[in-house]
Every structure is written in structure tokens, then in C-alpha cells.
Design an enzyme around this catalytic site. Sequence first.
Site, PDB file in Angstrom:
ATOM      1  N   HIS A 136       0.868  -1.180   0.000  1.00  0.00           N
ATOM      2  CA  HIS A 136       0.000   0.000   0.000  1.00  0.00           C
ATOM      3  C   HIS A 136       0.908   1.235   0.000  1.00  0.00           C
ATOM      4  CE1 HIS A 136      -2.777   2.950   1.840  1.00  0.00           C
ATOM      5  NE2 HIS A 136      -3.767   2.142   1.499  1.00  0.00           N
ATOM      6  N   ASP A 165       3.120  -4.160   8.077  1.00  0.00           N
ATOM      7  CA  ASP A 165       1.870  -3.426   7.892  1.00  0.00           C
ATOM      8  C   ASP A 165       0.732  -4.423   8.126  1.00  0.00           C
ATOM      9  OD1 ASP A 165      -0.457  -2.356   6.889  1.00  0.00           O
ATOM     10  OD2 ASP A 165       0.434  -1.605   5.039  1.00  0.00           O
ATOM     11  N   GLN A 201      -4.551  -4.879   7.170  1.00  0.00           N
ATOM     12  CA  GLN A 201      -5.594  -5.775   6.668  1.00  0.00           C
ATOM     13  C   GLN A 201      -5.719  -7.069   7.472  1.00  0.00           C
ATOM     14  OE1 GLN A 201      -7.910  -5.240   4.339  1.00  0.00           O
ATOM     15  NE2 GLN A 201      -7.155  -3.211   3.825  1.00  0.00           N
ATOM     16  N   LYS A 243     -10.288  -0.460  10.958  1.00  0.00           N
ATOM     17  CA  LYS A 243     -10.486  -1.668  10.144  1.00  0.00           C
ATOM     18  C   LYS A 243     -10.783  -2.884  11.021  1.00  0.00           C
ATOM     19  CE  LYS A 243      -7.291  -0.035   6.615  1.00  0.00           C
ATOM     20  NZ  LYS A 243      -7.828   0.195   5.288  1.00  0.00           N
ATOM     21  N   CYS A 272      -4.687   2.418  -3.667  1.00  0.00           N
ATOM     22  CA  CYS A 272      -3.397   2.889  -3.132  1.00  0.00           C
ATOM     23  C   CYS A 272      -2.280   1.894  -3.444  1.00  0.00           C
ATOM     24  CB  CYS A 272      -3.467   3.160  -1.628  1.00  0.00           C
ATOM     25  SG  CYS A 272      -4.575   4.504  -1.203  1.00  0.00           S
TER      26      CYS A 272
HETATM   27  N1  PMP Z   1      -1.825  -0.543   4.561  1.00  0.00           N
HETATM   28  C1  PMP Z   1      -2.800  -1.291   4.057  1.00  0.00           C
HETATM   29  C2  PMP Z   1      -2.494  -2.687   3.586  1.00  0.00           C
HETATM   30  C3  PMP Z   1      -4.106  -0.787   3.994  1.00  0.00           C
HETATM   31  O1  PMP Z   1      -5.090  -1.537   3.475  1.00  0.00           O
HETATM   32  C4  PMP Z   1      -4.359   0.519   4.479  1.00  0.00           C
HETATM   33  C5  PMP Z   1      -5.752   1.118   4.435  1.00  0.00           C
HETATM   34  N2  PMP Z   1      -6.371   1.016   3.187  1.00  0.00           N
HETATM   35  C6  PMP Z   1      -3.297   1.258   5.004  1.00  0.00           C
HETATM   36  C7  PMP Z   1      -2.046   0.691   5.028  1.00  0.00           C
HETATM   37  C8  PMP Z   1      -3.481   2.649   5.537  1.00  0.00           C
HETATM   38  O2  PMP Z   1      -4.293   2.672   6.654  1.00  0.00           O
HETATM   39  P1  PMP Z   1      -4.825   4.054   7.247  1.00  0.00           P
HETATM   40  O3  PMP Z   1      -5.395   4.812   6.075  1.00  0.00           O
HETATM   41  O4  PMP Z   1      -5.859   3.667   8.243  1.00  0.00           O
HETATM   42  O5  PMP Z   1      -3.653   4.754   7.849  1.00  0.00           O
END
Ligand code: PMP
Length: 413
Positions: free
Chosen positions: A124, A204, A207, A230, A370
Site C-alpha cells: 500500500h 503493515d 488488513q 479496520k 493505493c
Molecule cells: N496498509 C494497508 C495494507 C491498507 O489496506 C491501508 C488502508 N487502506 C493502510 C495501510 C493505511 O491505513 P490508514 O489509512 O488507516 O492509515
Amino acid sequence: LQAAAWRNVRADFPVLHQQVNGKPLVYLDNGATSQKPRAVIDALVRYYERDNSNVHRGLHTLSMRATDAYEGARTRLARFINAADPAEILFTRGTTESINLVARSWGHAHLKPGDVVLTTEFEHHSNLVPWQQAAKAAGATLKYVPLLGADGEGGLDLAALDTLLTPQVKLFAFTHISNTLGTINPVAELCRRARAVGAVTVIDAAQSIGHVPLDVQQIGCDFLAFSGHKMCGPTGIGVLYGRRALLDKLAPDETGGGMVVQVTYEGATWKPAPERFEAGTPNVADAIALGAACDYLDALGREQIAAHDDRLVRVAMEKLSALPGIRIIGPRAGAERSGLVSFAFEGVHAHDVVTFADEDGIALRGGHHCNQPLMRKLGLTSTTRASFYLYNTEAEIDRLVASLARIQKFFAG
Ligand code: PMP
């Protein structure tokens, strides 16, 4: 106990009980954010109605209550991921802020020209751009572990990892579960291999948190980042887990009130972790409600949540594969994958799919998720993603399949 908690799970989520465009809502955008159970909403209301006060600095009753609840949430979060010490839990705004904190604080102190930061081809942007910035600032190089398969079905190239993981690698950052492919990485093995060359690991877990059992000591990571929103918790709160030995040596990224021991006109000294990394008034209410989310998820059981996600994604893969013109990316049907499925629809842009599905009351996500470099690698501009959670049902997957068939008919005609 668990069976009782599951019996009426949908009733726990007020938002699910509404019509969207005249149809009962089918919420399949859990990869972006999950819905909140009544227990979490109640924790927020209770805090603001009874205990609201600033923490740590007050000696009055409300301040002590708020402090106890806030620190209690930290202890709850430590237990949730089996951290050895609550001081290893830093409250942040979420995954993005957690990763940026490591990239700036750790990166600034440890990276120098000639060093390598390693990550993967399917991160991401939140676990990619901060490392680009940190590597640039230090004159270090950023390298990527390749993804195997034309549709990304092969996962990480573990053979390539052997050549990439040299002693020059100072840090290896990777996702636990891909938000676009659904791939589950072998995180404990990746940490073990990184440790063998002395590299610090950053996971990270955006998910995976709240979807699968997660034990930082068993995984053996140095840092792990996640977002509360999440995992049935509120927005604006998340966690950076850091191993105590590393946190104790790390300089703060932000400075100000609450994180200092002594301040003179000439300078200041820092408190130990976690306070050192939480300058200013923290997000007390949302941290407490995140603790309530941990209780909610553990009452259901994370093994059971993972099994539920797995059942739904298998059904979805089977039914979507039967539709013509759909290209599913990520692990193949039958292979291990998390509870999400991302696909390209021949001749139909993902934004059109999402708009049409919304007419049927179904919430999906369409776009690059993203993951722009990954999309480019797979020769796609966007995909449509359906992502499942504990309150979704097989009947909802049937609604999705019927909607996709309607979209297909419309665009074919
Ligand atoms: N990493 C991953 C794998 C994600 O799916 C997301 C959220 N879509 C993020 C990072 C970023 O999370 P946040 O926007 O809550 O900071």
C-alpha cells in the site's frame, strides 16, 4: 460463549440495518473500513458522558478515571497482539502515521548512504512512500521483493529474497495481508530471514488485524502497524507496536507536552516509551473504544472470524469465476487468501461497476486501492474489490453476483 456471541452478530451493527437506493445495504467495503458494533459506539458515548477529562496530568477524579481507562486500553491492545509489555504499544492516528513514525525516527537515526531498505512490489502507498522518502533523505537505496505470476497469484518470490537480503539491508518492511491481492505473507518466516542478516522488520498489519489471530512475539517482528477503524474500532486511532529494546533507543518524532521529564530554556529530556512518542493530548476516547473493539472481536474469536472470512471468499471466488469476462487477481481459487477478492471486468471500468452496484444497495471499492505501482505491473489501471468481514453472509454474495450479472448485461447490450 462464542456461539452465543455469533448468533445475532448482524444485530450488533446498527449501520447495517438500512436501505440504500431502496435495497437492503450490502456492505462489502471492509478492506477500506469496517462497521462499528454497538459496544464500541457505547464505549465512546460512555466516555464522553461520564469520564471525559485530560489524562496523565490531572489529580482530580475524572482525570484519574480517564487515565486509568486510557492506560487500560493500552494494556488491552498489548494483550490483543501478545506484546510482552504495554509500553510497546504506542497510540497513533493509524497505520499511516505508525509507519511514518518509524520511517522518520528510525530512518533518520540509522540509515546512511549505501544502506538498503527492502520492501515488496505489492505494498500500500502507506508502506511505500514513507520508505521512498526515508531512503532519499539518507542516500540509501530502496529495493523490492518481486511478486510472482501474471495475476499476482504466486505471492512473494522467496527465492529472490535470498539474493536481496544482504547485510546491506537495514530494514525490511512488508505487508501481512495485501489489500488488493488478498495474499497472506509468511510473516514469521520473513522476520526470521531478515533477522539472520541483522535487518529490522516492519509489518503493515492494516488488513490482518481483527481478521486473523496475531501474536507479535510468535511472528518475531520489530515493529507492527495497524488502524483501529479496520477492526471495528473508531477512525483516528491506531497502534505502532515496537519492541521495547528498540523503542528505548529511538528518538521521538514529535515533541511537546506530556513526553518530557525536564525542560529548561536550553533543552529537554524525554520520558521512556510509550509517553516519549505521544506528545500532546492523546486521542483518549478512541483509544478506549478501540479497547472495546478488542473485547468484541475476542468474544467472537479471531480463529472463527478468519474461518468465516475464508468461507465467504471461497464461495465468492467460485461464483465470480463462473461469470464471463472477469479476471480475478491474487491467489487462485482454493489457495489461501484473506477475505477479499479483487477483479477486473472486461470492457467495464471499475468506477462504473461500483456505481452500478451502489444502485443495487451494494458497497464495493473500485480504483487502484493505493497500489499504483502494482496496478501498472499487472497491466491494469484499476480493479473492483469486494472485501468481507464477520457480519457478511452468503446471501449477500448472491446479491453481488446478481448485480455483476446485471452490469455485464447492460454493457454487453
Ligand atoms: N496498509 C494497508 C495494507 C491498507 O489496506 C491501508 C488502508 N487502506 C493502510 C495501510 C493505511 O491505513 P490508514 O489509512 O488507516 O492509515
